[in-house]
Design a protein around this motif. Sequence first.
Motif, PDB file in Angstrom:
ATOM      1  N   THR A  26       0.851  -1.193   0.000  1.00  0.00           N
ATOM      2  CA  THR A  26       0.000   0.000   0.000  1.00  0.00           C
ATOM      3  C   THR A  26       0.880   1.234   0.000  1.00  0.00           C
ATOM      4  N   ARG A  27       0.913   1.940  -1.123  1.00  0.00           N
ATOM      5  CA  ARG A  27       1.806   3.096  -1.243  1.00  0.00           C
ATOM      6  C   ARG A  27       1.459   4.212  -0.283  1.00  0.00           C
ATOM      7  N   LYS A  28       0.189   4.341   0.042  1.00  0.00           N
ATOM      8  CA  LYS A  28      -0.234   5.447   0.889  1.00  0.00           C
ATOM      9  C   LYS A  28       0.174   5.265   2.354  1.00  0.00           C
ATOM     10  N   CYS A  29       0.833   4.152   2.679  1.00  0.00           N
ATOM     11  CA  CYS A  29       1.249   3.936   4.064  1.00  0.00           C
ATOM     12  C   CYS A  29       2.221   5.003   4.537  1.00  0.00           C
ATOM     13  N   ILE A  30       2.877   5.676   3.600  1.00  0.00           N
ATOM     14  CA  ILE A  30       3.837   6.704   3.980  1.00  0.00           C
ATOM     15  C   ILE A  30       3.204   8.097   4.002  1.00  0.00           C
ATOM     16  N   GLU A  31       1.975   8.198   3.545  1.00  0.00           N
ATOM     17  CA  GLU A  31       1.297   9.489   3.461  1.00  0.00           C
ATOM     18  C   GLU A  31       0.581   9.809   4.775  1.00  0.00           C
ATOM     19  N   MET A  32       1.350  10.001   5.817  1.00  0.00           N
ATOM     20  CA  MET A  32       0.772  10.347   7.113  1.00  0.00           C
ATOM     21  C   MET A  32       1.835  10.998   7.977  1.00  0.00           C
ATOM     22  N   ASN A  33       1.391  11.577   9.070  1.00  0.00           N
ATOM     23  CA  ASN A  33       2.318  12.199  10.004  1.00  0.00           C
ATOM     24  C   ASN A  33       2.874  11.156  10.967  1.00  0.00           C
ATOM     25  N   PHE A  34       4.187  11.161  11.104  1.00  0.00           N
ATOM     26  CA  PHE A  34       4.871  10.317  12.082  1.00  0.00           C
ATOM     27  C   PHE A  34       5.470  11.259  13.114  1.00  0.00           C
ATOM     28  N   SER A  35       4.966  11.196  14.315  1.00  0.00           N
ATOM     29  CA  SER A  35       5.224  12.251  15.300  1.00  0.00           C
ATOM     30  C   SER A  35       6.699  12.430  15.652  1.00  0.00           C
ATOM     31  N   HIS A  36       7.519  11.389  15.453  1.00  0.00           N
ATOM     32  CA  HIS A  36       8.932  11.507  15.838  1.00  0.00           C
ATOM     33  C   HIS A  36       9.878  11.507  14.638  1.00  0.00           C
ATOM     34  N   LEU A  37       9.365  11.419  13.421  1.00  0.00           N
ATOM     35  CA  LEU A  37      10.219  11.245  12.241  1.00  0.00           C
ATOM     36  C   LEU A  37      11.091  12.475  11.991  1.00  0.00           C
ATOM     37  N   GLU A  38      12.421  12.245  11.951  1.00  0.00           N
ATOM     38  CA  GLU A  38      13.382  13.313  11.687  1.00  0.00           C
ATOM     39  C   GLU A  38      14.254  13.033  10.471  1.00  0.00           C
ATOM     40  N   ASN A  39      14.354  11.758  10.080  1.00  0.00           N
ATOM     41  CA  ASN A  39      15.258  11.377   8.997  1.00  0.00           C
ATOM     42  C   ASN A  39      14.531  10.438   8.050  1.00  0.00           C
ATOM     43  N   LEU A  40      14.448  10.829   6.777  1.00  0.00           N
ATOM     44  CA  LEU A  40      13.820  10.009   5.738  1.00  0.00           C
ATOM     45  C   LEU A  40      14.844   9.760   4.639  1.00  0.00           C
ATOM     46  N   CYS A  41      15.059   8.492   4.323  1.00  0.00           N
ATOM     47  CA  CYS A  41      16.060   8.115   3.321  1.00  0.00           C
ATOM     48  C   CYS A  41      15.439   7.122   2.351  1.00  0.00           C
ATOM     49  N   ILE A  42      15.405   7.490   1.053  1.00  0.00           N
ATOM     50  CA  ILE A  42      14.878   6.606   0.010  1.00  0.00           C
ATOM     51  C   ILE A  42      15.879   6.634  -1.136  1.00  0.00           C
ATOM     52  N   VAL A  43      16.701   5.580  -1.256  1.00  0.00           N
ATOM     53  CA  VAL A  43      17.805   5.578  -2.213  1.00  0.00           C
ATOM     54  C   VAL A  43      17.878   4.247  -2.953  1.00  0.00           C
ATOM     55  N   ASP A  44      18.715   4.244  -3.997  1.00  0.00           N
ATOM     56  CA  ASP A  44      18.935   3.036  -4.810  1.00  0.00           C
ATOM     57  C   ASP A  44      17.631   2.471  -5.365  1.00  0.00           C
TER      58      ASP A  44
END
Length: 360
Positions: free
Chosen positions: A214-232
């Motif tokens: 489900t692609r939309k699983c990332i379309e939300m607020n994560f209260s502690h998220l500070e680092n997002l890495c999507i590579v390769d």
Amino acid sequence: MSSEVAGPSTSCGQDQVDEDVTSQSKRMRLSTKSIEITDLNNNCLEHIFKFLNLNDLLNVAGTCKKFHSAANYPFSSNFGKKQFHLRYTYIERGSSAFSIDTFENDIYIRKLKIYLKCLRTFGHLINKLCINYDTMPIRDEIDLYINQYCSDYVKEIVFCWSMKGAMKNLTKPFPNVWSLAFSSCYLEDEITNFNEKFPKMKRLKFSGSNTIATRKCIEMNFSHLENLCIVDVDTHQSDTFFQPNNIATCIRLNPALRELEIGGELLNISFIQSVRKHLQHIEFLGIQLQSPKSLQLNTGTISLNIKRLKVDIRSGSMNPARMPKIPLVSNQLEEFSIKACNLWVKESLMDFIKKTPEVN
């Protein structure tokens, strides 16, 4: 008269000699009494156990409750900060003569029996786990052990090469995980319910050929998220992975983000331009580009407030090419690094440095 006095004096002296001999004999008997290792207190046992390797420490901890308790501190001190890897491939093929390989920051366990024993004995002290599923048929057993012994304590976890259904038995949440990474995994809905499964997640990384149910699983607020890495990200993943609009929504909904690293055919400098207004609080930006053309903008430059910038350009051409100008500018930039394969970078770098005189 003198002989009458001397008699008692001689008797007292003999009594003292006998008493000294008796005391010495007692001391000798006490000194020769054997002392069992179980007679030692925890401080002594901890000092002894800290010199053991992991395999020996596991064996000692399994003998009795007292030794198990005394082995906790040596394990935490010597191994607790290392990342534990279970390499299923090595277990199947038997390619290593050693069951445990210990390095500066990592421990590789080659045998399933020892890995399960380690989770059962010291799971509450393991901070970092890397689970490489490969094609191992006993993955369900591993997941059950992680659920029972590690899920409440582990802080960093990496999942690699999980097929569909591989993580179905990870039913418990991981309340203390702050760093979460997936590499070439099939992610079903159960594991991508990040807020419920990983409520303290600060860092989220995707690398390699991941498939998202489900692609939309990332379309939300994560209260502690500070680092997002999507590579390769591979180009053929367009139908199985996040689309740029999914990632853009994630960035927009998480204003607490401080570090962003992206890379892929669609995640290029044009993507950065499309989300620039949501990047004003970003302090670190990493860009992984698959060709020099991915660095080009049609018009203008992108102004950000980043303090650190990393650019990685992977040119597939055998002939040296001229690197385009870097269309980014920041008046707060302190650190800049670039990795460019088979590219002429001098002119581009000089132009960039002129625009950012404070950079190191």
